[in-house]
Design a protein around this motif. Structure first.
Motif, short mmCIF file in Angstrom:
data_model
loop_
_atom_site.label_atom_id
_atom_site.label_comp_id
_atom_site.label_asym_id
_atom_site.label_seq_id
_atom_site.Cartn_x
_atom_site.Cartn_y
_atom_site.Cartn_z
N THR A 154 0.83 -1.21 0.00
CA THR A 154 0.00 0.00 0.00
C THR A 154 0.87 1.26 0.00
O THR A 154 2.08 1.19 0.18
CB THR A 154 -0.91 0.03 1.24
OG1 THR A 154 -0.10 -0.04 2.42
CG2 THR A 154 -1.87 -1.15 1.23
N ALA A 155 0.20 2.40 -0.20
CA ALA A 155 0.89 3.69 -0.17
C ALA A 155 0.17 4.63 0.78
O ALA A 155 -1.06 4.62 0.86
CB ALA A 155 0.94 4.31 -1.56
N CYS A 156 0.94 5.45 1.48
CA CYS A 156 0.40 6.49 2.36
C CYS A 156 0.25 7.78 1.55
O CYS A 156 1.23 8.29 1.01
CB CYS A 156 1.33 6.71 3.55
SG CYS A 156 0.88 8.10 4.60
N LEU A 157 -0.98 8.31 1.46
CA LEU A 157 -1.25 9.52 0.70
C LEU A 157 -2.10 10.47 1.54
O LEU A 157 -2.62 10.10 2.59
CB LEU A 157 -1.98 9.19 -0.60
CG LEU A 157 -1.21 8.30 -1.60
CD1 LEU A 157 -2.15 7.81 -2.70
CD2 LEU A 157 -0.06 9.08 -2.22
N ASP A 158 -2.23 11.70 1.06
CA ASP A 158 -3.07 12.72 1.71
C ASP A 158 -4.35 12.92 0.92
O ASP A 158 -4.37 12.85 -0.31
CB ASP A 158 -2.34 14.08 1.76
CG ASP A 158 -1.24 14.12 2.79
OD1 ASP A 158 -1.07 13.14 3.53
OD2 ASP A 158 -0.54 15.15 2.85
N TRP A 159 -5.44 13.24 1.65
CA TRP A 159 -6.67 13.72 1.01
C TRP A 159 -6.42 15.15 0.54
O TRP A 159 -6.11 16.02 1.33
CB TRP A 159 -7.83 13.72 1.99
CG TRP A 159 -8.16 12.42 2.65
CD1 TRP A 159 -7.87 12.05 3.92
CD2 TRP A 159 -8.90 11.33 2.07
NE1 TRP A 159 -8.36 10.80 4.19
CE2 TRP A 159 -9.00 10.32 3.07
CE3 TRP A 159 -9.48 11.10 0.83
CZ2 TRP A 159 -9.66 9.12 2.85
CZ3 TRP A 159 -10.14 9.89 0.61
CH2 TRP A 159 -10.23 8.92 1.61
N ILE A 160 -6.56 15.41 -0.76
CA ILE A 160 -6.35 16.74 -1.31
C ILE A 160 -7.52 17.09 -2.22
O ILE A 160 -7.82 16.34 -3.16
CB ILE A 160 -5.04 16.84 -2.13
CG1 ILE A 160 -3.83 16.48 -1.26
CG2 ILE A 160 -4.87 18.23 -2.73
CD1 ILE A 160 -3.48 17.50 -0.21
N ASP A 161 -8.17 18.22 -1.99
CA ASP A 161 -9.27 18.64 -2.86
C ASP A 161 -8.70 19.40 -4.05
O ASP A 161 -8.03 20.43 -3.87
CB ASP A 161 -10.23 19.53 -2.08
CG ASP A 161 -11.53 19.75 -2.83
OD1 ASP A 161 -11.79 19.02 -3.79
OD2 ASP A 161 -12.29 20.65 -2.45
N LYS A 162 -8.95 18.91 -5.24
CA LYS A 162 -8.39 19.53 -6.45
C LYS A 162 -9.33 20.62 -6.98
O LYS A 162 -10.47 20.33 -7.33
CB LYS A 162 -8.18 18.48 -7.53
CG LYS A 162 -7.60 19.04 -8.83
CD LYS A 162 -7.47 17.96 -9.88
CE LYS A 162 -6.94 18.52 -11.19
NZ LYS A 162 -6.88 17.50 -12.24
N PRO A 163 -8.88 21.86 -7.08
CA PRO A 163 -9.72 22.92 -7.63
C PRO A 163 -10.14 22.60 -9.07
O PRO A 163 -9.34 22.11 -9.86
CB PRO A 163 -8.80 24.16 -7.59
CG PRO A 163 -7.79 23.85 -6.54
CD PRO A 163 -7.59 22.36 -6.62
N GLY A 164 -11.38 22.85 -9.38
CA GLY A 164 -11.87 22.61 -10.73
C GLY A 164 -12.40 21.22 -10.97
O GLY A 164 -12.92 20.93 -12.05
N ALA A 165 -12.31 20.34 -9.98
CA ALA A 165 -12.77 18.96 -10.16
C ALA A 165 -14.25 18.80 -9.84
O ALA A 165 -14.83 17.75 -10.08
CB ALA A 165 -11.96 18.01 -9.29
N SER A 166 -14.87 19.84 -9.28
CA SER A 166 -16.29 19.77 -8.90
C SER A 166 -17.15 19.41 -10.11
O SER A 166 -16.97 19.95 -11.21
CB SER A 166 -16.73 21.10 -8.32
OG SER A 166 -18.10 21.06 -7.99
N GLY A 167 -18.09 18.50 -9.88
CA GLY A 167 -18.97 18.07 -10.96
C GLY A 167 -18.45 16.88 -11.73
O GLY A 167 -19.17 16.30 -12.54
N ARG A 168 -17.23 16.49 -11.50
CA ARG A 168 -16.64 15.37 -12.23
C ARG A 168 -16.60 14.09 -11.39
O ARG A 168 -16.29 13.03 -11.90
CB ARG A 168 -15.22 15.72 -12.68
CG ARG A 168 -15.14 16.93 -13.60
CD ARG A 168 -13.69 17.31 -13.89
NE ARG A 168 -12.96 16.21 -14.51
CZ ARG A 168 -11.62 16.18 -14.61
NH1 ARG A 168 -10.90 17.18 -14.10
NH2 ARG A 168 -11.02 15.19 -15.20
N GLY A 169 -16.90 14.21 -10.10
CA GLY A 169 -16.89 13.03 -9.24
C GLY A 169 -15.51 12.48 -8.98
O GLY A 169 -15.34 11.28 -8.76
N ARG A 170 -14.49 13.36 -9.03
CA ARG A 170 -13.11 12.92 -8.85
C ARG A 170 -12.47 13.61 -7.65
O ARG A 170 -12.83 14.73 -7.29
CB ARG A 170 -12.30 13.20 -10.11
CG ARG A 170 -12.76 12.40 -11.31
CD ARG A 170 -11.93 12.69 -12.54
NE ARG A 170 -12.26 11.79 -13.64
CZ ARG A 170 -11.60 11.75 -14.79
NH1 ARG A 170 -10.58 12.58 -15.00
NH2 ARG A 170 -11.97 10.90 -15.73
#
Length: 300
Positions: A154-170
């Protein structure tokens, strides 16, 4: 295994060893930082019978250079490889399957190093199956449970909200560079200096985008009532090209599930780390939670 003293400035490093042993059946062993640093500096720690195999230094460096684009100098590679061998010796001596790392600030301040790439190599070479950054014990345990469920590291990652991704379900995931090479898009891995806040170049990380495919995102935590909770999100990695460094990935969750996930993360205060594992194994994790102990499952 926890290698290095607990990091008081990172609340994610706090854990209850009795709860972990009772509910998960996993024993957590703590190794003092002095053992690690003595082994790194002197090549041995006689009191425990620990000794680095100096012949492996060049072998490991050659393997990295043959597999990845290298942007750091030879001294950085040599020092980081010595750190890798010090961790490897301790892990083999204890028989640990996962390891938690105190990655700051001593490595940066004492040795001009970071150990992101070291964690990556330990996982990639099969020394451990799950590695936790910033002293995060529960996320490392999450990764270990996922390994048992899927058979993949497995890999350790951070939750990051990507600007502009709204509406794409990503949703965007990011970390500085600790994912093993097998998790990256082939041919895209790079060994580089860490983008830390220090003036000097500090190395090294193994950076690159997470490859595409089915993934499961998960996170184990202990809530305020002392009960373990396990967050499970099955998704699809659809890595976009981003002008960003480190390990990054974009996962497709679906707009409605993404809204539920963001609400859960924000309203219920989940830690900033998650564990990413290959394949969809949420069903196995749910069954494991039922039989291991009183683990509350939060499934998105």
């Amino acid at each position: 295994m926890v290698i290095g003293n607990i990091m008081d400035d990172f609340p994610e490093s706090f854990y209850n060893p009795l709860t972990v042993r009772r509910e998960l059946g996993i024993r957590v062993v703590e190794i003092d930082s002095s053992v690690l640093f003595t082994l790194f500096e002197d090549g041995e720690y006689p009191a425990r019978g620990l000794k680095i195999n100096q012949n492996e230094i060049q072998e490991e460096i050659d393997r990295i250079k043959n597999q990845l684009e290298v942007k750091v100098n030879d001294k950085t590679l040599i020092d980081a490889t010595k750190a890798y061998l010090a961790y490897k010796e301790i892990i083999k001596h204890t028989g640990a399957e996962g390891a938690v790392f105190r990655c700051a600030p001593e490595w940066q301040e004492k040795y001009n190093l970071v150990i992101c790439g070291v964690i990556s190599e330990l996982i990639d070479n099969g020394i451990i199956y799950s590695g936790g950054c910033e002293g995060d014990v529960y996320n490392t345990l999450t990764g270990l449970v996922q390994f048992y469920a899927s058979g993949y590291p497995t890999a350790c990652l951070d939750w990051i909200d990507k600007p502009g991704a709204s509406g794409r379900g990503r949703y965007t995931l990011l970390h500085c560079g600790n994912a093993c090479k097998g998790m990256l898009i082939p041919g895209r891995g790079v060994v580089d200096y860490h983008q830390v806040w220090l003036e000097n170049q500090v190395g090294y990380t193994i950076e690159g985008p997470i490859k595409k495919g089915n993934v499961t995102l998960s996170r184990l935590r202990e809530n305020r009532d002392g009960q373990l909770e396990l967050l499970i999100v099955e998704a699809n990695s659809v890595t976009d090209e981003m002008e960003i460094r480190g390990n990054y990935g974009v996962v497709e969750i679906g707009e409605e599930r993404l809204k539920r996930l963001e609400y859960e993360l924000n309203e219920n205060g989940w830690p900033h780390h998650l564990s990413l594992g290959w394949g969809h194994h949420g069903g196995i994790l749910k069954k494991a939670s039922k039989f291991l102990g009183k683990i509350k499952v939060v499934s998105i």
